[in-house]
Design a protein around this motif. Structure first.
Motif, mmCIF file in Angstrom:
data_model
loop_
_atom_site.group_PDB
_atom_site.id
_atom_site.type_symbol
_atom_site.label_atom_id
_atom_site.label_comp_id
_atom_site.label_asym_id
_atom_site.label_seq_id
_atom_site.Cartn_x
_atom_site.Cartn_y
_atom_site.Cartn_z
ATOM 1 N N LYS A 25 0.835 -1.201 0.000
ATOM 2 C CA LYS A 25 0.000 0.000 0.000
ATOM 3 C C LYS A 25 0.870 1.251 0.000
ATOM 4 N N ARG A 26 0.252 2.351 -0.339
ATOM 5 C CA ARG A 26 0.931 3.645 -0.283
ATOM 6 C C ARG A 26 1.460 3.858 1.142
ATOM 7 N N LYS B 43 4.119 -2.356 -11.012
ATOM 8 C CA LYS B 43 3.230 -1.197 -11.035
ATOM 9 C C LYS B 43 3.474 -0.410 -9.762
ATOM 10 N N GLY B 44 3.513 0.905 -9.888
ATOM 11 C CA GLY B 44 3.667 1.730 -8.702
ATOM 12 C C GLY B 44 4.920 2.574 -8.748
ATOM 13 N N LEU B 45 5.226 3.151 -7.604
ATOM 14 C CA LEU B 45 6.355 4.073 -7.482
ATOM 15 C C LEU B 45 6.879 4.001 -6.057
ATOM 16 N N PHE C 95 14.388 6.915 -6.976
ATOM 17 C CA PHE C 95 12.986 6.614 -7.217
ATOM 18 C C PHE C 95 12.959 5.359 -8.078
ATOM 19 N N ALA C 96 11.915 4.564 -7.963
ATOM 20 C CA ALA C 96 11.766 3.378 -8.805
ATOM 21 C C ALA C 96 10.346 3.336 -9.356
ATOM 22 N N CYS D 10 6.738 3.032 -0.391
ATOM 23 C CA CYS D 10 5.862 3.121 -1.559
ATOM 24 C C CYS D 10 5.195 4.494 -1.592
ATOM 25 N N LEU D 11 5.415 5.222 -2.675
ATOM 26 C CA LEU D 11 4.741 6.508 -2.868
ATOM 27 C C LEU D 11 3.355 6.312 -3.462
ATOM 28 N N GLU D 12 3.137 5.159 -4.060
ATOM 29 C CA GLU D 12 1.850 4.760 -4.611
ATOM 30 C C GLU D 12 1.623 3.300 -4.240
ATOM 31 N N GLU D 13 0.374 2.856 -4.322
ATOM 32 C CA GLU D 13 0.118 1.429 -4.184
ATOM 33 C C GLU D 13 0.965 0.721 -5.236
#
Length: 188
Positions: free
Chosen positions: A33-34, A53-55, A72-73, A97-100
């Motif tokens: 999760k974020r 998927k995600g960041l 960053f990835a 995680c910056l995003e999910e």
């Protein structure tokens, strides 16, 4: 997910269907999760991650609590605290995680087993490691030689998606500038 990951690998090595099935047997799919950590400073690191998927962001928090962003990835990138992963040690960095995010997780032991079973993957990982090392060298040289505006322009040119997905304060931290300085550059 399988197709994307196979395409990623096959940019470097070709795999038969059977070889790719063996590769996939060594990875575990993880959903985070974020704001969930993949790696936390001080914890033992036994995995590296491929971002489906995600960041995510990798950062060091100093004794004063100030965050220094290392990496960053985005999708199609790898991330871990590699010093800790390779040495089977405790993390120096946090990975948040910056995003999910959907990740493929590879343990240290499974990486060794995979390379023993599918020798082409040793070549794949060697190429990825060298590419990462070169990118890190370029980042260090840029921090030593380029002014902040040049670093900003380079980041914008090569990774424009970051500016749409990452808060400006984090971009500023990655570039080593204040939020106010970043806002003067425009296009951010």
């Amino acid at each position: 997910m399988r197709e994307m990951f196979r395409a990623h690998i096959e940019k470097i090595v070709s795999l038969t269907d059977d070889e790719f099935d063996i590769v996939m047997e060594h990875f575990v799919h993880k959903k985070l999760k974020r704001h969930q950590y993949a790696v936390q400073q001080g914890e033992f690191v036994d995995h590296e991650y491929f971002v489906v998927k995600g960041l995510l962001k990798s950062f060091f928090a100093n004794a004063d609590g100030k965050e220094h962003i290392i990496q960053f990835a985005l999708e199609d990138w790898w991330i871990s605290d590699y010093q800790a992963f390779v040495n089977q040690a405790r993390a120096t960095f946090n990975i948040d995680c910056l995003e999910e995010s959907d990740l493929l997780s590879l343990s240290f032991g499974n990486k060794k087993k995979l390379c023993d079973k599918v020798h082409k993957m040793e070549h794949f990982f060697r190429v990825k490691t060298m590419s990462g090392y070169i990118a890190l060298q370029q980042r260090v040289l840029s921090l030593m030689n380029d002014n902040a505006q040049t670093r900003h322009a380079h980041l914008l040119e090569h990774y424009p998606a970051l500016f749409q997905r990452v808060p400006k304060a984090l971009i500023a931290s990655y570039l080593g500038v204040s939020r106010e300085t970043l806002s003067r550059f425009g296009n951010s």
